[in-house]
Write a protein that holds these residues in place. Structure first.
Motif, PDB file in Angstrom:
ATOM      1  N   ASN A  24      13.022-114.974   6.231  1.00 47.01           N
ATOM      2  CA  ASN A  24      12.629-115.388   4.888  1.00 47.01           C
ATOM      3  C   ASN A  24      13.600-114.918   3.813  1.00 47.01           C
ATOM      4  O   ASN A  24      13.627-115.472   2.718  1.00 47.01           O
ATOM      5  N   ASP A  25      14.415-113.916   4.130  1.00 43.15           N
ATOM      6  CA  ASP A  25      15.433-113.477   3.176  1.00 43.15           C
ATOM      7  C   ASP A  25      16.403-114.605   2.832  1.00 43.15           C
ATOM      8  O   ASP A  25      16.990-114.622   1.743  1.00 43.15           O
ATOM      9  N   GLY A  28      15.366-116.454  -0.380  1.00 46.82           N
ATOM     10  CA  GLY A  28      15.117-115.706  -1.595  1.00 46.82           C
ATOM     11  C   GLY A  28      13.676-115.296  -1.791  1.00 46.82           C
ATOM     12  O   GLY A  28      13.255-115.005  -2.913  1.00 46.82           O
ATOM     13  N   GLU A  29      12.900-115.256  -0.712  1.00 47.23           N
ATOM     14  CA  GLU A  29      11.502-114.873  -0.829  1.00 47.23           C
ATOM     15  C   GLU A  29      11.370-113.349  -0.856  1.00 47.23           C
ATOM     16  O   GLU A  29      12.204-112.638  -0.305  1.00 47.23           O
ATOM     17  N   SER A  30      10.316-112.879  -1.476  1.00 51.61           N
ATOM     18  CA  SER A  30      10.190-111.440  -1.746  1.00 51.61           C
ATOM     19  C   SER A  30       9.443-110.710  -0.634  1.00 51.61           C
ATOM     20  O   SER A  30       8.446-110.040  -0.853  1.00 51.61           O
ATOM     21  N   TRP A  31       9.950-110.842   0.608  1.00 46.92           N
ATOM     22  CA  TRP A  31       9.409-110.086   1.722  1.00 46.92           C
ATOM     23  C   TRP A  31      10.372-108.976   2.077  1.00 46.92           C
ATOM     24  O   TRP A  31      11.562-109.045   1.778  1.00 46.92           O
ATOM     25  N   THR A  32       9.885-107.947   2.739  1.00 45.91           N
ATOM     26  CA  THR A  32      10.753-106.925   3.309  1.00 45.91           C
ATOM     27  C   THR A  32      10.500-106.885   4.807  1.00 45.91           C
ATOM     28  O   THR A  32       9.558-107.507   5.312  1.00 45.91           O
ATOM     29  N   ASP A  35       7.108-105.603   5.302  1.00 51.28           N
ATOM     30  CA  ASP A  35       6.087-106.415   4.628  1.00 51.28           C
ATOM     31  C   ASP A  35       6.402-107.875   4.922  1.00 51.28           C
ATOM     32  O   ASP A  35       6.875-108.623   4.084  1.00 51.28           O
TER      33      ASP A  35
END
Length: 239
Positions: A24-25, A28-32, A35
């Motif tokens: 998902n990186d 540009g999605e805000s996952w780590t 998470d």
């Protein structure tokens, strides 16, 4: 080369080059890493799963879900088609001090094996397995590798009326298949209106996904999430 290989190899090579940690990186999605998209769903089903049970995750990518379960005492085998993904997964597991048995393997061509699992996990892999024969092969492998009381825990992308398919893509509402325009004939390509397309994703509606799982020997215990793509199954009893 199968339709699903080139896209995924390019993606994981980019992840490695640019210091990213998961699929998902790329968008540009805000996952780590810790998470990840289906973490909340996994946390919600942990009490259904046997403590320290045997888990197989296919299409594991860089391994966030596999590491999550290993950190909670599960014994995890995790496979992915792309060697670059497995290289990253091993590194991230080592950094977190967890043990996962990672290996390179195509879930669409899994060899016959005798090992059975308490849990088989799919963390957003199934939507990239598009053709009927490939999906049947994967679900047969799941069914055959689950213990009689085992659980298939699936998170998959679903049909979304708000999703926009751009010009190079064509969605078939009858099958749920999204095709991507191809510049030339290739293995697995189909011709639509004199243009070549490759299978890209399969975005089913909830009833269609449930029917597919049941037709392949899996009993759906729950189907949840905003688009009903978080599913728990057990093997249908035989005989």
């Amino acid at each position: 080369m199968r339709y699903y290989y080139a896209e995924h190899q390019a993606a994981y090579r980019r992840l490695g080059r640019e210091g990213m940690t998961q699929w998902n990186d790329l968008f540009g999605e805000s996952w780590t890493f810790d998470d990840f998209p289906n973490r909340v769903f996994l946390e919600s089903v942990l009490d259904r799963l046997p403590a320290s049970g045997e888990v197989l995750e296919y299409g594991c990518g860089t391994g966030p879900a596999a590491c999550f379960l290993a950190a909670r005492g599960f014994r995890v085998d995790a496979i992915d088609l792309i060697p670059e993904a497995i290289t990253l997964a091993r590194r991230f597991a080592q950094e977190r001090g967890v043990t996962v048995n990672f290996s390179v393997q195509d879930v669409c061509a899994m060899p016959v094996g005798s090992k059975q699992y308490d849990v088989i996990l799919d963390s957003y892999c199934l939507q990239s397995i598009v053709t009927d024969p490939d999906r049947a092969a994967v679900l047969a492998a799941v069914r055959d590798r689950l213990k009689p009381n085992g659980h298939y825990v699936l998170s998959t992308a679903m049909y979304d009326s708000d999703r926009v398919y751009e010009d190079d893509f064509r969605y078939d509402a009858t099958t749920g298949i999204c095709y991507e325009r191809s510049t030339e004939p290739a293995d697995d390509a189909v011709q639509l209106d004199n243009t070549w397309y490759l299978p890209h994703r399969r975005h089913l509606r909830p009833k269609a996904l449930r029917a597919e799982l049941e037709a392949n020997g899996l009993q759906v215990l729950s189907q949840q999430g905003e688009l009903r793509g978080d599913v728990i199954c057990t093997p249908t009893r035989r005989g």
